[in-house]
Write a protein that holds these residues in place. Structure first.
Motif, short mmCIF file in Angstrom:
data_model
loop_
_atom_site.label_atom_id
_atom_site.label_comp_id
_atom_site.label_asym_id
_atom_site.label_seq_id
_atom_site.Cartn_x
_atom_site.Cartn_y
_atom_site.Cartn_z
N ALA A 196 0.83 -1.20 0.00
CA ALA A 196 0.00 0.00 0.00
C ALA A 196 0.86 1.25 0.00
O ALA A 196 0.59 2.23 -0.73
CB ALA A 196 -0.93 -0.02 1.22
N VAL A 197 1.93 1.25 0.80
CA VAL A 197 2.83 2.40 0.84
C VAL A 197 3.52 2.60 -0.50
O VAL A 197 3.68 3.72 -0.99
CB VAL A 197 3.85 2.23 1.99
N ILE A 198 3.93 1.49 -1.13
CA ILE A 198 4.58 1.58 -2.44
C ILE A 198 3.62 2.16 -3.47
O ILE A 198 3.98 3.04 -4.26
CB ILE A 198 5.08 0.20 -2.88
N LEU A 199 2.38 1.68 -3.48
CA LEU A 199 1.40 2.17 -4.46
C LEU A 199 1.12 3.65 -4.27
O LEU A 199 1.07 4.41 -5.25
CB LEU A 199 0.10 1.37 -4.33
N LEU A 200 0.96 4.07 -3.03
CA LEU A 200 0.67 5.48 -2.78
C LEU A 200 1.84 6.37 -3.17
O LEU A 200 1.66 7.54 -3.50
CB LEU A 200 0.33 5.68 -1.30
N GLY A 201 3.04 5.83 -3.16
CA GLY A 201 4.20 6.61 -3.57
C GLY A 201 4.46 6.60 -5.06
O GLY A 201 4.93 7.59 -5.62
N ALA A 202 4.15 5.47 -5.74
CA ALA A 202 4.56 5.30 -7.13
C ALA A 202 3.47 5.65 -8.13
O ALA A 202 3.75 6.15 -9.22
CB ALA A 202 5.03 3.86 -7.36
N VAL A 203 2.21 5.34 -7.82
CA VAL A 203 1.12 5.55 -8.78
C VAL A 203 1.04 7.00 -9.25
O VAL A 203 0.90 7.25 -10.47
CB VAL A 203 -0.22 5.07 -8.19
N PRO A 204 1.08 8.00 -8.37
CA PRO A 204 1.01 9.39 -8.87
C PRO A 204 2.14 9.74 -9.84
O PRO A 204 1.91 10.46 -10.82
CB PRO A 204 1.09 10.24 -7.59
N SER A 205 3.35 9.24 -9.59
CA SER A 205 4.46 9.55 -10.48
C SER A 205 4.26 8.92 -11.85
O SER A 205 4.52 9.56 -12.89
CB SER A 205 5.77 9.05 -9.86
N ILE A 206 3.81 7.67 -11.90
CA ILE A 206 3.58 7.01 -13.18
C ILE A 206 2.46 7.70 -13.94
O ILE A 206 2.57 7.96 -15.16
CB ILE A 206 3.27 5.52 -12.96
N ALA A 207 1.37 8.01 -13.26
CA ALA A 207 0.24 8.67 -13.92
C ALA A 207 0.63 10.05 -14.44
O ALA A 207 0.31 10.41 -15.58
CB ALA A 207 -0.94 8.77 -12.94
N ASN A 208 1.32 10.83 -13.62
CA ASN A 208 1.73 12.17 -14.05
C ASN A 208 2.73 12.12 -15.20
O ASN A 208 2.71 12.98 -16.10
CB ASN A 208 2.33 12.95 -12.88
N GLY A 209 3.61 11.12 -15.19
CA GLY A 209 4.54 10.97 -16.30
C GLY A 209 3.83 10.69 -17.60
O GLY A 209 4.18 11.24 -18.66
#
Length: 307
Positions: A172-185
């Motif tokens: 859950a911590v990984i998803l909350l940290g990584a998903v916004p970066s991938i989506a914004n990229g």
């Protein structure tokens, strides 16, 4: 008779005049093709070693020399603050002989890669929807940017309370940290797609999912790849924060927990070992996965010449 020869000569001269511009154009096209041709001769091994292997090895050697000099000349004479390189190497040897060194690495790497793949599955369609639907972009776009700027360590306490001390909390911590970066990229990559490409795709009959798959995603690939690299960095940082803060026998000992164990035991050699392993894994993932992908994408667009 003379007039016939004159007429024939005139026709020949006209034919020459008609063919010369065509020949010039063909020659020009051939020259441009030659300029665009990328020579893919195999790089000699010696050149590869000198250009790509020697510089990082020299930098590592320089760091070791400076580090040993600080210890040898008593510039930092407290081993509890700065251990010697040999002390850290002894820590590496001990962990290897005990069979725990690879376990530390695998525990964290397996979590990090699986969490990143989950973030990839979630962040990619989310980025496409945000990029293509104006209302959703207005509603969610600022939230994604805010989540991307939020330190991942802030998610560890609520994740522990919600999910408990198990791997679900880590992911859950990984998803909350990584998903916004991938989506914004991906959103940034889609924004940089030339409108001409989109119109050409529609003209050729690419609509709906076919338009997204064959036109939008390939054109947005450079920005998307940059988002993936940043997403991996956030995944790895988020995981280390979770492993440092949350400890449980059920979670095993990863690199973050090893770092925390070294702090609790006041063992700077163990702390340095954990730091070096975290750095090595991050660099290795970038060199083995993301750098080759980036070179391939740039080369396919003529932005990188094989040397």
């Amino acid at each position: 008779m003379a007039s016939t020869e004159t007429t024939t000569a005139g026709k020949d001269t006209g034919a020459v005049k008609d063919t010369v511009p065509g020949q010039d154009l063909a020659g020009l096209e051939a020259g441009l093709d030659a300029l665009d041709t990328v020579h893919t001769a195999r790089t000699p091994l010696r050149q590869t070693l000198v250009q790509k292997v020697l510089p990082p090895l020299t930098a590592v050697l320089l760091v070791l020399v400076v580090w040993q000099g600080l210890v040898s000349f008593k510039i930092v004479d407290d081993p509890s603050k700065l251990p010697s390189p040999s002390a850290v190497w002894d820590e590496v040897s001990e962990a290897w002989l005990q069979g725990t060194l690879l376990d530390y690495i695998w525990t964290s790497v397996s979590r990090g890669l699986l969490g990143f793949l989950l973030a990839l599955v979630i962040g990619t369609p989310l980025g496409l929807v945000v990029a293509r639907v104006r209302f959703i972009r207005s509603a969610i776009g600022p939230i994604l940017s805010g989540l991307q700027s939020l330190p991942s360590v802030a998610w560890v306490p609520p994740a522990v309370i919600w999910l408990g001390l198990d791997n679900k909390m880590m992911y859950a911590v990984i998803l909350l940290g990584a998903v916004p970066s991938i989506a914004n990229g991906l959103v940034s990559g889609v924004d940089q797609v030339p409108p001409l490409f989109l119109r050409a795709g529609r003209t050729l009959g690419a609509t709906g999912l076919r338009h997204t798959w064959h036109i939008v995603l390939p054109a947005a690939l450079p920005g998307y790849l940059a988002g993936l690299k940043q997403g991996w960095a956030f995944s790895w940082r988020s995981l280390m924060a979770a492993e440092i803060i949350a400890s449980s026998p059920d979670l095993g000992i990863g690199l973050g927990q090893l770092l925390e164990n070294g702090r609790n035991a006041s063992s700077m050699s163990m702390v340095f070992l954990a730091i070096f392993l975290i750095l090595i894994v991050g660099i290795a993932i970038d060199l083995l996965i993301f750098s080759p992908l980036e070179r391939r994408v740039l080369r396919s667009r003529g932005l990188l010449v094989r040397s």
